[in-house]
Design an enzyme around this catalytic site. Structure first.
Site: not given
Lengths: 558, 714
Positions: B333, B404-406, B409-411, B549
């Site tokens: 991986d 930042f948030t999902a 997608r910016m900060s 896993d």
């Protein structure tokens, strides 16, 4: 020119001739065994035996073919000898006794050609030509067929099929052995070997007395005798007889015939597995042992240790003046490292070490280059053992030619390895305690030749179990004990190994090949060839060292 | 790691990063590169272990146990017979001495095995302590009832709270908790276990440190992971592996050949007028049969498993360890194995009309509110490369931070009328265009170029008095672990192909594959792709190893020839694989392969050594037996041993002592270096083949010299 130099030059000429024949013959045989079509004469033969030459066989079927054909051969040859007295062209010879007839039948069908009889005093034209000569061809072709089946086991994947025994047998005979034997016979006739059906001539001898001598289809039988690594002479003196082997050139030519197919088969092997380099590695192994033995033999014979020989100035006892020491040394190594057993000199009269080399050559299992077919498959089994040991040392489950050497493969290879030592040591030990058997020795302990007498018996069983057929002489082997035990040794020493070889082939053919990587043991490299030589010498040496010490070593070091 | 189906955007990484296990692999530096040789060397060998294992070794003299090792069984039978013969002539010191040394030979072999097993036993004892009898609180219809842990059945729900020992293996179905798994892994840092996802598996015997979880039991008592571990390290579950069986067959047939050589020797000797005493023949037999490898074979196998255990890897079968040596394709991986877990900022690229420093400044400002590893790496890069001191949020007054948030997608930050933003290119372009600003033409070409090179572009934008505009691009790169490239070169030399598995798009994957030096890659990999790849490789006859896993890895783990499940993974994955890595360190796969190879090499080397030894023994014993009958044979006594008795004794003593001398090698394994098969063979043949030929000549001579000092022998 010194005799030693002459010997070296002859060896060089022989090697050159073998090199020239190697590629064309090897490629030709690969083509023969891979050909899709049948010749017209072959189709007739298939119809006669009622075989379908295109049906693929798995290993049990292939083995059944080998055994059935050979059993029929033994039976036919036995009957032919038993009724000889009533046959035409029998030169007035009587029928052969049951134990000797069994021994001879086993001997010729197993490609051994051990002879406990004298050809000119026992066998008429019919038995010689229709019985013995025929087996000279087909027993050799059987050996080649089994070798080809094993090679197919390596070459094929995810199938249990090994080809068709009848097709391999017929093709080996019709397309390989017969044409070369015809050419060989012509050359031998040109050299002066006889080829006729003449009766017995009585010749007055210079010193008084009468010598009986007969003709026969000698040259033709001589050619296949050498080419098929058979070795059964028309006459008792075998290739030392001037009718069989008239001069120095014919002598060299016969050695060439002995060696040409076994060496060339390594090329066939390389071609069939799709990597000629693998064939070269096997060739190199065989050639190294052959040249090493020849060099040692020449050294031993030219040095002629021992007071009597030193006084005579040469180890010429038992050797033909026509051939000399060098050529006889080359011949005797070629005949004992293959399963031929033809002789152009008296093996018992070689120096003690020379005799030891002949013994050791056969004990190696006759794999350098070995009998036609049997040499190749014997060597490949040794390669499997070597790969198993060395393969572990590179950190992988061992594999050879992409096929994994697992439990089943090693079991079969180990069984193969056990057969001849069991026969040789077992029968020799029995002969050492049975008074009847001991009585056959010409050189008994009482006559002050203890180790030599032991060597004679050891040689007889080594020769029989390895299907060589040469004799150390000095041993009266025409007794019920030796006729029977050597006969058994020959049969078991021929066909039990074939059972394991074919089973191995079947097991390999079923496998899926493992691709080669940088982590794979490179079996086409000189390192592996060296390892293979070492494995062969050590395994054989360890098995037979005590026996050799009490025979030739005890004699030679005294 | 699980296999993301889509290319990873920084945002998804952020939400993932909180889930990474709290503990780092505890022994390996990234890349696991340790210097030089002996990388897979085993633990040290303590001579005291020999004495401690003596009782076990004696117990193994039971013929019913011995018969499993054909070579040593023959030696034991030989010892019994020799003792019987010695009894018939009680005054003959020679017979007694030979008998004693033959018994010692058998004992040394048993000792080797006992020592190898002893190391596992110590480990098993530690594990047993963890397996204290627990009381489970079983949930039935919402109410908890207390029952002994041994009465749990598959499917039972149990509840565990802080301080509880988890009563059995299972999956968390409700809640989240930190768990101390040191009983199994030896690692004291707690791990997070939570319902759903790939970290739901808990192991019986581990301890809940905080919170409350509900566990669904998945194994019967007595068959739990810890039970299996105890069996494995104790060797109770040990079965002979295929290669071990094959080698045993070869050794057995060599034994038969030598038996034949010795049995038939007596008639030959009688003929020669030199009948041999039975004791001498038995001594010869024991010298010839491959006792060295026969004695050490099972110790080698046990020690191989043990070396894995020492690396915190549990192999469920010896077969898997052997297969590891044969592996020709490694599936690795990308994340965590080849690259460090996260992408890092590598450079700031300005668009036309701006400077690099401006971009760096804006990037740093806008990333201060971004706590993701990517955001941190931007701040670090600005500091290291452009000398911009890290400003803290507190020191900038009047700033409005946009974290930042999902979703966005910016900060960024709004400060002094300036608005600075950084984020995924799509989001930032949308932000600029919303405000009516232009998007510089070269911004697109720059982002495309970075994408093509396998990087992830982030845009930096600014809105001030001159209006909104794109300033430049931040180049985020996957960072390949140090030393990986060298390791892949080594693997290639060993003939092993490496395939990188990643959820990235093919462009990104290709760039990383090239940088890391792997042979091949599988991009945008789904579990089905992985499975198909394994099957394709196997169809070509190759053996495949992989780590995994997640539950979706389970089919591939089961299909692979060597499937290493991470201990952090789901129980489905652990069930499917044939090895479990307690450290959950995917890089360890490479070491596992090396241990597998080392195991096979050790076997081969000692077999070769053992067989090569015989040559010298013949040269010692044959002249001793027959020099009286045939004085010429004394020439073979090339070691010039002092007397026949001394020669035979020396050979027997050497034969016994060499076993003890080689026990450390059998336990530690032959030195292994990743080189080509040719070089490895040449080296091992020289050391163990040639060495095996020469060593006994020296050893036997030395023992003979010592023996000849004893009055009455020399």
């Amino acid at each position: 020119m010194s005799p030693a130099l002459a010997g070296v030059l002859q060896l060089t000429a022989l090697a050159a001739a073998l090199v020239l024949a190697y590629r064309p013959l090897g490629d030709y045989m690969a083509a023969v065994y891979g050909a899709p079509r049948h010749l017209r004469v072959e189709k007739v033969l298939y119809r006669c035996i009622g075989a379908n030459p295109d049906a693929e066989m798995r290993w049990p079927a292939y083995l059944r073919g080998v055994l059935a054909f050979s059993a029929a051969g033994v039976l036919l040859l036995y009957l032919l000898q038993r009724v000889q007295g009533g046959l035409p062209l029998s030169l007035g010879f009587a029928s052969i006794s049951p134990d000797q007839a069994f021994n001879t039948a086993a001997s010729f069908v197993t490609n051994t050609n051990w002879q406990s009889y004298s050809g000119e005093q026992a066998m008429g034209h019919v038995v010689q030509t229709a019985g013995l000569a025929v087996q000279n061809f087909v027993s050799a072709a059987t050996g080649m067929a089994v070798a080809v089946a094993l090679v197919r086991g390596f070459a094929r994947s995810r199938t249990g099929e090994l080809g068709n025994f009848w097709a391999d047998l017929v093709r080996g005979t019709v397309r390989v052995l017969v044409p070369i034997a015809v050419l060989g016979a012509l050359v031998l006739v040109a050299c002066g070997a006889v080829q006729n059906f003449s009766g017995i001539h009585e010749v007055g001898q210079f010193m008084g007395g009468v010598q009986q001598t007969n003709g026969g289809a000698v040259a033709s039988q001589e050619a296949i005798k050498e080419l098929g690594t058979n070795g059964g002479g028309y006459f008792n003196a075998n290739s030392a007889h001037p009718f069989e082997n008239p001069n120095a050139f014919s002598n060299l030519f016969e050695i060439f015939l002995i060696l040409v197919i076994p060496f060339a088969l390594t090329r066939t092997f390389g071609k069939m597995v799709g990597n000629v380099k693998q064939g070269y590695a096997i060739l190199a192994t065989m050639a190294a042992v052959w040249l090493g033995f020849t060099a040692l033999m020449m050294w031993s014979e030219f040095a002629h240790g021992g007071p009597a020989l030193q006084a005579a100035g040469a180890a010429m006892e038992g050797k033909e003046t026509r051939f000399g020491v060098g050529s006889s040394a080359i011949f005797s190594v070629a005949t004992t490292l293959t399963s031929t057993g033809a002789v152009d000199a008296f093996h018992s009269s070689f120096t003690a070490f020379g005799g030891g080399l002949q013994l050791l050559g056969m004990m190696l299992g006759e794999i350098a280059p070995g009998g036609v077919g049997s040499g190749l498959y014997g060597m490949l089994v040794m390669a499997v053992i070597a790969v198993f040991l060395a393969g572990l040392m590179v950190g992988r489950t061992p594999e050879y030619l992409g096929k994994k050497i697992g439990t089943r493969e090693i079991k079969l290879a180990a069984c193969y390895l056990l057969i001849t030592p069991t026969l040789v040591l077992g029968f020799t030990a029995a002969s050492m305690v049975l008074p009847d058997a001991l009585g056959s020795m010409l050189n008994t302990k009482a006559l002050g030749a203890g180790p030599h007498g032991f060597s004679e018996v050891l040689y007889a069983f080594t020769s029989g179990a390895n299907n060589n057929g040469s004799a150390f002489a000095g041993l009266n082997a025409n007794t019920p004990w030796y006729n029977t035990t050597i006969g058994l040794a020959m049969l078991l020493g021929r066909f039990l190994p074939m059972v394991f070889v074919l089973a191995l082939a079947g097991s390999l053919a079923e496998q899926q090949p493992v691709p080669e990587t940088a982590g794979t043991l490179r079996t086409e490299k000189p390192l592996f060839a060296g390892l293979l030589v070492g494995t062969i010498l050590i395994v054989t040496g360890l098995t037979y060292f005590p026996a050799l010490a009490l025979g030739p070593l005890a004699e030679g070091l005294s | 790691m699980t296999v993301p189906v889509k290319p990873e955007e920084p945002g998804t990484m952020a939400s993932r990063s909180t889930l990474t296990p709290a503990r780092a692999p505890h022994q390996d530096a990234p890349g696991g590169q340790q210097p030089g040789d002996g990388r897979v060397g085993g633990g040290l060998f303590d001579p005291g272990q020999l004495i401690r294992s003596l009782p076990d070794a004696l117990r193994k003299l039971d013929p019913r146990v011995m018969v499993k090792s054909p070579v040593m069984f023959v030696v034991e039978v030989g010892s019994v017979l020799t003792t019987v013969f010695a009894c018939t002539t009680p005054t003959d010191w020679f017979g007694w001495t030979i008998a004693a040394w033959l018994w010692l030979t058998v004992l040394f072999a048993n000792l080797a095995e006992a020592v190898a097993e002893g190391r596992g036993k110590a480990q098993a004892d530690t594990l047993r302590k963890a397996k204290t009898d627990t009381v489970a609180r079983r949930l039935t219809d919402g109410a908890a009832e207390r029952i002994p842990g041994t009465e749990l059945r598959i499917g039972d729900l149990v509840v565990c709270e802080a301080g509880d020992i988890i009563p059995g293996d299972g999956d968390v179905v409700d809640g989240v908790a930190s768990v101390d798994e040191s009983a199994i892994t030896g690692e004291s840092a707690p791990v997070i276990r939570e319902s759903g996802g790939d970290r739901c598996a808990v192991t019986g015997g581990t301890k809940v440190l905080s919170d409350r979880i509900v566990i669904k039991i998945t194994t019967r008592p007595g068959e739990t992971f810890i039970d299996r571990m105890i069996n494995l390290v104790e060797g109770a579950a040990r079965q002979k592996t295929p290669n071990e069986i094959a080698l045993n067959i070869l050794l057995a047939s060599l034994t038969i050949i030598f038996l034949l050589a010795v049995v038939t020797l007596q008639p030959f000797a009688i003929y020669a007028g030199a009948e041999q005493p039975m004791i001498v023949l038995l001594a010869l037999l024991v010298c010839l049969i491959p006792t060295t490898i026969g004695a050490l074979l099972s110790a080698i196998g046990i020690a191989g498993m043990d070396r894995l255990v020492q690396r915190n890897v549990l192999a469920m079968s010896g077969r898997a360890v052997e297969a590891a040596g044969d592996v020709s394709t490694l599936l690795l991986d990308k994340t965590g194995t080849i690259t460090l877990g996260n992408r890092q900022a590598a450079e700031f690229v300005p668009v036309r009309g701006t400077t690099e420093a401006e971009v760096a400044d804006a990037a740093q400002l806008s990333s201060l509110a971004d706590e993701t590893p990517e955001g941190r790496s931007i701040v670090v890069l600005a500091k290291e490369k452009y000398g911009l001191r890290e400003r803290h949020q507190g020191e900038l007054t009047g700033a409005e931070w946009i974290p930042f948030t999902a979703q966005t997608r910016m900060s960024g930050v709004d400060i002094d009328g300036r608005k600075v933003r950084k984020g995924a290119s799509g989001s930032v372009i949308a932000w600029v265009q919303e405000r009516g600003g232009p998007v510089a033409e070269d911004a697109r070409t720059l982002t495309d170029a970075i994408s093509e090179a396998g990087g992830t572009p982030l845009l930096v934008a600014l809105e001030d008095e001159s209006g909104p505009r794109v300033l430049g691009v931040i180049h985020l790169k996957d960072v390949v672990k140090e030393g990986m490239r060298e390791r892949f070169v080594e693997l290639r030399r060993m003939g092993i192909k490496t395939v990188m598995i990643t959820g990235d798009n093919p462009l990104t994957a290709k760039a990383i594959a090239e940088e890391a030096g792997v042979d091949d890659f599988l991009a945008e990999a789904t579990p089905e792709d992985k499975m198909a790849l394994i099957k394709r490789e196997q169809a070509g006859g190759k053996l495949v190893a992989m780590t995994g896993d997640g539950t979706n890895d389970a089919p591939a783990l089961a299909q692979a020839d060597v499937g290493v499940a991470m201990n952090t993974g789901t129980s489905a994955a652990k069930e499917a694989g044939n090895m479990v890595d307690l450290d959950s360190n995917p890089t360890k796969l490479i070491e596992i392969v090396e241990i597998g190879k080392q195991l096979l090499i050790t076997r081969g080397a000692l077999t070769t050594f053992s067989i090569a030894n015989d040559v010298a023994k013949y040269f010692a014993i044959i002249p001793a037996m027959f020099a009286v009958a045939y004085p010429g044979l004394d020439t073979l006594n090339i070691m010039r041993l002092s007397s026949p008795d001394s020669a035979i004794l020396s050979a027997i003593i050497f034969n016994a002592l060499v076993i003890v001398a080689l026990v450390p090698l059998a336990l530690k394994g032959v030195r292994y270096r990743p080189v080509s098969a040719d070089r490895m063979l040449r080296r091992n043949l020289a050391v163990y083949g040639l060495g095996g030929l020469i060593a006994p000549f020296l050893g036997i001579k030395l023992i003979d010299l010592l023996l000849s000092l004893i009055p009455g022998i020399g």
